[in-house]
Motif scaffolding. Structure first.
Motif, mmCIF file in Angstrom:
data_model
loop_
_atom_site.group_PDB
_atom_site.id
_atom_site.type_symbol
_atom_site.label_atom_id
_atom_site.label_comp_id
_atom_site.label_asym_id
_atom_site.label_seq_id
_atom_site.Cartn_x
_atom_site.Cartn_y
_atom_site.Cartn_z
ATOM 1 N N THR A 123 -3.559 0.121 -3.997
ATOM 2 C CA THR A 123 -4.158 1.412 -3.662
ATOM 3 C C THR A 123 -5.510 1.479 -4.357
ATOM 4 O O THR A 123 -5.569 1.364 -5.585
ATOM 5 C CB THR A 123 -3.272 2.584 -4.126
ATOM 6 O OG1 THR A 123 -2.047 2.564 -3.395
ATOM 7 C CG2 THR A 123 -3.963 3.920 -3.894
ATOM 8 N N GLY A 143 0.797 -1.220 0.000
ATOM 9 C CA GLY A 143 0.000 0.000 0.000
ATOM 10 C C GLY A 143 0.827 1.267 0.000
ATOM 11 O O GLY A 143 0.455 2.272 0.616
ATOM 12 N N LYS A 184 -2.869 7.732 -0.751
ATOM 13 C CA LYS A 184 -4.168 7.091 -0.492
ATOM 14 C C LYS A 184 -5.225 8.104 -0.079
ATOM 15 O O LYS A 184 -6.414 7.955 -0.413
ATOM 16 C CB LYS A 184 -3.998 6.024 0.595
ATOM 17 C CG LYS A 184 -5.230 5.153 0.792
ATOM 18 C CD LYS A 184 -4.954 4.024 1.774
ATOM 19 C CE LYS A 184 -6.182 3.125 1.925
ATOM 20 N NZ LYS A 184 -5.914 1.987 2.865
#
Length: 342
Positions: A184, A119, A150
């Motif tokens: 993501t 991530g 994000k």
């Protein structure tokens, strides 16, 4: 079997009780602390010079370290010592972020593969820019992989990438635009024609910009993306990122197949080769390609070169084989070979 595979790899794979991310962090910290004498010894053993020039950048050899291994650029000086001709740091985002919850990195040993759902955990573009500035010339080209934060909505993605670009581009030999990570939410939609066009238009400048694509795109979607890359002056394509597919896993690794994230390593070998070949054929060789995915021996790299790659990168192969793989690929590389795919 190399010395690394016989002795060092078993030790590293036991670090942190077998936790892959803790072993990764341990290894990076040790590499970052290596002294000059040890660096010199490593370089004399692993560094091989076979220079190539791609998108206006001269590389001491065509084998690079893929993004994800040294996200924050903490071990920059160690990569040329282990024979790499270039290193891609990142993926880095405009905002520092912790990434997804742990555990998020898994070895699939029988399959010689890795699943990650990191991530984009990183210290942020500003921190990386400072580290690159302090490091200066490390002796090999440095690419920087950029991703979307994000917390940034998809409709503000261009501004997010541009923030990172403005911070790092003067310290980078090339920029990689990562719009293909599966970790993501919504990121892969930025591979769509209009989205990638807007992004490439915003990042135009003197530093070469490459687009990293997913291996899971259908050929018509890749072709459309390539049209945009050519129209907006992208310097090249990185093919490929990790895959969401779980084909080719060994029976012992099947229980891991349900883990979310991108798969890299041996199961990606043939898929990456096919994408590289398609990109090369579709563009008539007009877009240089960095081939990455499932390179675990020199023959894997040779097939990517033969498919049309100008450079290759290692990630999982380096984890499983160590720096001897880098040296072996460079030694097998013939810069004078006719690389036109059949």
């Amino acid at each position: 079997m190399t010395v690394f595979e016989r002795t060092l790899r078993p030790i590293l794979f036991r670090v942190g009780g077998g936790d892959a991310e803790r072993a990764h962090e341990f290894t990076l910290s040790r590499l970052a602390g290596l002294g000059a004498p040890f660096m010199k010894a490593l370089r004399s053993r692993y560094a091989v010079s076979k220079p190539v020039e791609v998108f206006g950048v001269r590389f001491p050899n065509p084998v690079g370290l893929a993004a994800g291994m040294d996200k924050n650029g903490v071990a920059l000086a160690s990569w040329p010592a282990m024979g790499f001709g270039f290193v891609e740091v990142g993926t880095v985002t405009a905002h520092p972020q912790p990434g997804n919850d742990r555990p998020r990195l898994f070895r699939l040993r029988d399959s010689e593969a890795i699943i990650n759902r990191m991530g984009f955990n990183n210290e942020g573009a500003a921190a990386l820019a400072g580290r690159l500035a302090a490091a200066g010339d490390v002796g090999i080209p440095v690419g920087v992989s950029l991703g979307k934060s994000k917390v940034t909505p998809l409709d503000e993605a261009v501004e997010d990438y541009l923030t990172s670009y403005n911070l790092v581009q003067e310290h980078a030999d090339y920029i990689a635009v990562n719009v293909s990570s599966p970790n993501t939410p919504g990121l892969r939609t930025l591979q769509d024609k209009s989205a990638i066009g807007a992004l490439l238009g915003a990042l135009a400048g003197k530093t070469p910009v490459l687009v990293k694509i997913a291996p899971d795109l259908a050929e018509p979607a890749i072709a459309e993306l390539l049209e945009v890359c050519l129209a907006y002056g992208a310097a090249g394509v990185i093919a490929t990122n990790t895959t969401l597919a779980r084909d080719g896993l060994a029976p012992a690794d099947q229980p891991r197949a349900a883990e979310a994230g991108g798969l890299s390593g041996r199961p990606l070998t043939e898929k990456a080769r096919k994408v590289v070949h398609f990109v090369h054929e579709e563009t008539g060789g007009r877009l240089p390609i960095i081939g990455v995915g499932g390179i675990l021996d020199p023959d894997d790299a040779s097939r990517l070169f033969d498919a049309g790659a100008a450079l290759v990168q290692l990630y999982s192969g380096f984890v499983y084989r160590g720096p001897a793989l880098t040296r072996a690929i460079v030694r097998a590389f013939d810069p004078a070979a006719d690389r036109r795919p059949s």
